[in-house]
Design a protein around this motif. Structure first.
Motif, short mmCIF file in Angstrom:
data_model
loop_
_atom_site.label_atom_id
_atom_site.label_comp_id
_atom_site.label_asym_id
_atom_site.label_seq_id
_atom_site.Cartn_x
_atom_site.Cartn_y
_atom_site.Cartn_z
N SER A 47 0.83 -1.20 0.00
CA SER A 47 0.00 0.00 0.00
C SER A 47 0.87 1.26 0.00
O SER A 47 0.63 2.19 -0.77
CB SER A 47 -0.93 -0.01 1.21
N VAL A 50 2.57 1.60 -3.45
CA VAL A 50 1.63 2.08 -4.47
C VAL A 50 1.42 3.59 -4.30
O VAL A 50 1.45 4.34 -5.27
CB VAL A 50 0.28 1.32 -4.38
N ARG A 51 1.24 4.02 -3.07
CA ARG A 51 1.00 5.44 -2.80
C ARG A 51 2.23 6.30 -3.14
O ARG A 51 2.12 7.33 -3.79
CB ARG A 51 0.62 5.63 -1.33
N GLY A 56 -0.44 5.79 -7.15
CA GLY A 56 -1.77 5.30 -6.80
C GLY A 56 -2.30 4.23 -7.74
O GLY A 56 -3.51 4.02 -7.80
N LYS A 57 -1.42 3.54 -8.45
CA LYS A 57 -1.86 2.48 -9.35
C LYS A 57 -1.32 1.15 -8.85
O LYS A 57 -0.14 1.04 -8.53
CB LYS A 57 -1.37 2.75 -10.77
N TYR A 115 -7.74 1.35 0.66
CA TYR A 115 -7.01 2.24 -0.23
C TYR A 115 -6.73 1.55 -1.57
O TYR A 115 -6.97 2.11 -2.64
CB TYR A 115 -5.70 2.71 0.41
N LEU A 116 -6.19 0.33 -1.51
CA LEU A 116 -5.84 -0.38 -2.74
C LEU A 116 -7.06 -0.68 -3.60
O LEU A 116 -6.96 -0.74 -4.82
CB LEU A 116 -5.07 -1.66 -2.41
N CYS A 119 -7.65 2.12 -6.01
CA CYS A 119 -6.60 2.37 -7.01
C CYS A 119 -6.92 1.64 -8.31
O CYS A 119 -7.45 0.54 -8.31
CB CYS A 119 -5.25 1.89 -6.49
N GLU A 120 -6.55 2.28 -9.41
CA GLU A 120 -6.72 1.62 -10.70
C GLU A 120 -5.45 0.85 -11.03
O GLU A 120 -4.37 1.17 -10.52
CB GLU A 120 -7.06 2.63 -11.78
#
Length: 132
Positions: A47, A50-51, A56-57, A115-116, A119-120
């Motif tokens: 997480s 990704v952030r 954010g993907k 959160y995940l 995300c795209e």
């Protein structure tokens, strides 16, 4: 069942140990215990990755990264951590209880999953002769 009940009522350490063991499930092949705490640590690391690094993907299935603490809490940074495979296996597993256990394991795991989920996925790399 009586024995488990006595252990639950014995002391806090026994109660916490039983609660922890309830988050583990044996694999069908019998090799090892799939450890929810281990998955929760990886989920929180993913997480944050990704952030902080993927805008954010969520990673593609074959994506790898350089991360610390992936294998265990004291592990040093290592390259080629299969973050994409971890995320793919987690979200495409037939074991839906695994995600459920993570969502109730602790607040940080629950927040990481939430959160995940927003995300795209990262776009696939173009292939072929005209790919740039």
């Amino acid at each position: 069942k009586e024995r488990l009940q006595r252990l639950r009522n014995f002391d806090d350490a026994s109660k916490n140990a039983l609660a922890y063991l309830a988050t583990c499930v044996s694999r069908e092949d019998g090799r090892a215990c799939k450890d929810t705490a281990h998955d929760a640590r990886k989920l929180k690391i993913l997480s944050a990755h990704v952030r902080d690094h993927l805008d954010g993907k969520v990673p593609r299935q074959n994506d790898v990264a350089t991360l610390a603490r992936w294998d265990d809490e004291d592990a040093r940074e290592r390259e080629d951590v299969p973050v994409g495979k971890f995320w793919y296996d987690l979200t495409h597993s037939t074991d839906k209880e695994r995600l459920q256990r993570l969502s109730v394991f602790d607040d940080a795991s629950k927040n990481a999953l939430e959160y995940l989920a927003t995300c795209e996925p990262r776009k696939s790399k173009p292939r072929g002769r005209r790919a740039k």
